[in-house]
Design a protein around this motif. Structure first.
Motif, short mmCIF file in Angstrom:
data_model
loop_
_atom_site.label_atom_id
_atom_site.label_comp_id
_atom_site.label_asym_id
_atom_site.label_seq_id
_atom_site.Cartn_x
_atom_site.Cartn_y
_atom_site.Cartn_z
N VAL A 280 0.88 -1.17 0.00
CA VAL A 280 0.00 0.00 0.00
C VAL A 280 0.91 1.22 0.00
N GLU A 281 0.64 2.17 -0.87
CA GLU A 281 1.44 3.39 -0.94
C GLU A 281 0.60 4.60 -0.57
N VAL A 282 1.20 5.51 0.18
CA VAL A 282 0.62 6.83 0.38
C VAL A 282 1.05 7.68 -0.81
N VAL A 283 0.09 8.04 -1.65
CA VAL A 283 0.42 8.72 -2.90
C VAL A 283 0.26 10.24 -2.80
N VAL A 374 0.98 3.86 6.88
CA VAL A 374 0.01 2.77 6.81
C VAL A 374 0.78 1.49 7.12
N VAL A 375 0.26 0.70 8.08
CA VAL A 375 0.93 -0.51 8.55
C VAL A 375 -0.10 -1.65 8.59
N ASP A 376 0.38 -2.85 8.88
CA ASP A 376 -0.56 -3.98 8.96
C ASP A 376 -1.27 -3.99 10.31
N SER A 377 -2.14 -4.97 10.51
CA SER A 377 -2.98 -5.00 11.70
C SER A 377 -2.19 -5.18 12.98
N THR A 378 -0.99 -5.75 12.89
CA THR A 378 -0.15 -5.92 14.09
C THR A 378 0.63 -4.64 14.42
N GLN A 379 0.66 -3.70 13.50
CA GLN A 379 1.41 -2.45 13.58
C GLN A 379 2.92 -2.70 13.67
N PHE A 383 3.90 -0.77 5.63
CA PHE A 383 3.68 -0.71 4.19
C PHE A 383 4.28 0.56 3.60
N ASP A 384 4.02 1.70 4.25
CA ASP A 384 4.56 2.97 3.75
C ASP A 384 4.58 3.97 4.89
N LEU A 385 5.73 4.59 5.10
CA LEU A 385 5.89 5.62 6.14
C LEU A 385 6.54 6.85 5.53
N HIS A 386 5.89 7.98 5.66
CA HIS A 386 6.45 9.27 5.28
C HIS A 386 6.84 9.98 6.57
N ASP A 387 8.12 10.04 6.86
CA ASP A 387 8.62 10.52 8.15
C ASP A 387 8.84 12.03 8.13
N ARG A 388 7.94 12.76 8.77
CA ARG A 388 8.04 14.23 8.91
C ARG A 388 8.27 14.94 7.57
N LEU A 389 7.55 14.49 6.58
CA LEU A 389 7.68 15.06 5.24
C LEU A 389 6.78 16.27 5.01
#
Length: 416
Positions: A280-283, A374-379, A383-389
């Motif tokens: 999954v991507e944060v677009v 966005v992460v899976d159910s276990t956290q 899937f995709d992390l935008h760190d302080r962007l």
């Protein structure tokens, strides 16, 4: 009350010469040849205001707006090119570091020197010396040449002397910019004491909430011109509105440039701020106000919506979306996510978006960075992390809380 400071259509011009002579021969030739005309720079242009006895006036504006030039005209360090400056009463001024003291003299000698410049005799300054040394808190360094002082020690002594000579008008230019927290508190306590005693104060600071609480009136200078004057709160609100407008344009331009650069970014560069397996991507991320308008500047107490656009390249069951909010100092303020808030997302596939809305934004004035993920159910699987962007600016235009990062909106009860 009667005016103690009058600025009557005051302008101050400087001529900036482009003198390129470097050799001895060229300097000798320059003695008989006229200097070429320089560029004319107007530090102030037709500035007009008065300060009544006992008033506190704040000068606000960007760096280079003309605030320090105005103070130098009041203290007669400079003379106006046109117009008239009138003052009445004894003036004590704290301008740029280094003015008023002689570096080759020790602290004690400079105390007496300052007193003599203010027309105060040695005997009277001797009576004030113990109070000055105690306030400055520099101990035995009072007998050390001040050229060996740190900037903090210098400012403590300068402030102690300037406020000990009982001036009618106290002028401070960014006095809180140098010194530790304890010293800044002592300074503000003394400044408020001057105000309660009916002294006239001219206060220059980029700490607008301090200007708002301390000053009765304010003048907004912009590139040497007077944009507004009147009640301090009204002038500061007008100045902040212009800052907000320019900040929004700047951030939008930066985002456009960053978007263009990210298309050519290498995976190594991208990984500094983004990571994940990308099923999954944060677009796209939008920051929206209460009207749904995308913006970069928000206000305390108003609405903020973080809209996260995503694309799932395969069916994902029970994903968790989250955001992180950071102060510009690096402090992590909050990190809500759909898992903690029990927001069920059974399955996603393809494109969509998710909104996280704060209806009553508690952030106080400052710059903040946002992360989205966005992460899976276990956290545990990212899937995709935008760190302080993503950056936002928050202004607290009329809130009752002014200091810190968060508005607690608590209640008070007095049992007096």
């Amino acid at each position: 009350m009667s005016p103690v400071i009058e600025f009557n259509q005051v302008s101050k011009r400087f001529v900036l010469h482009k003198d390129q002579r470097k050799t001895v021969q060229e300097r000798v030739i320059g003695l008989v040849r006229p200097r070429p005309p320089g560029d004319v720079f107007w530090a102030l242009r037709d500035v007009d205001f008065t300060v009544e006895e006992g008033q506190s006036l704040g000068l606000v504006g960007h760096n280079g707006a003309g605030k320090s030039t105005a103070l130098k005209l009041i203290t007669r360090i400079l003379e106006p090119t046109s117009g008239r400056v009138r003052t009445r009463g004894r003036i004590a001024a704290l301008l740029e570091l280094g003015s008023g003291f002689h570096p080759e003299l020790n602290g004690r000698e400079n105390v007496f020197l300052y007193g003599s410049l203010m027309g105060i005799g040695r005997r009277e300054m001797e009576r004030k010396l113990e109070e000055i040394v105690d306030f400055a808190d520099i101990g035995p360094f009072i007998d050390t040449e001040i050229k060996h002082y740190s900037s903090g020690m210098y400012t403590r002594l300068a402030f102690a002397v300037a406020t000990a000579v009982d001036p009618d008008i106290l002028i401070t230019d960014e006095v809180l910019a140098v010194g530790d927290e304890a010293f800044q508190r002592k300074c503000m306590e003394r400044i408020y004491g001057f105000r309660r005693a009916g002294k006239t104060i001219i206060f220059v600071s980029h700490a607008l909430e301090v200007v708002r609480s301390l000053c009765d009136v304010a003048v907004w200078l912009d590139h040497g011109q007077q944009r507004a004057d009147g009640p301090a709160g009204t002038v500061i609100d007008a100045y902040l509105a212009e800052v907000n407008r320019k900040e929004k344009i700047r951030l939008e331009n930066e985002r456009t440039r960053e978007g263009e650069e990210s298309e050519d970014a290498s995976p190594a560069t991208e990984s500094l701020f983004r990571r994940g397996t990308r099923e999954v991507e944060v677009v796209r991320v939008q920051l929206l106000d209460e009207t749904g308008e995308e913006r970069a500047v928000f206000h305390t107490g108003k609405s903020l919506t973080i809209r996260i656009h995503y694309e799932a390249h395969e069916p994902i069951t029970e994903p968790v979306f989250g955001v992180g909010i950071y102060h510009e100092s690096g402090i992590w303020i909050s990190g809500p996510n759909t898992g903690f808030d029990s927001v069920a997302i059974p399955r996603i596939m393809g494109q969509g978006f998710l909104d996280y809305t704060v209806n009553d934004l508690p952030l106080l004035t400052g710059r903040y960075s946002l992360s989205v993920a966005v992460v899976d159910s276990t956290q545990l699987h990212v899937f995709d992390l935008h760190d302080r962007l993503y950056q936002i600016v928050v202004h607290n235009d009329a809130g009752r809380e002014r200091y810190g990062m968060l508005a607690l909106r608590g209640t008070w009860r007095c049992d007096a």
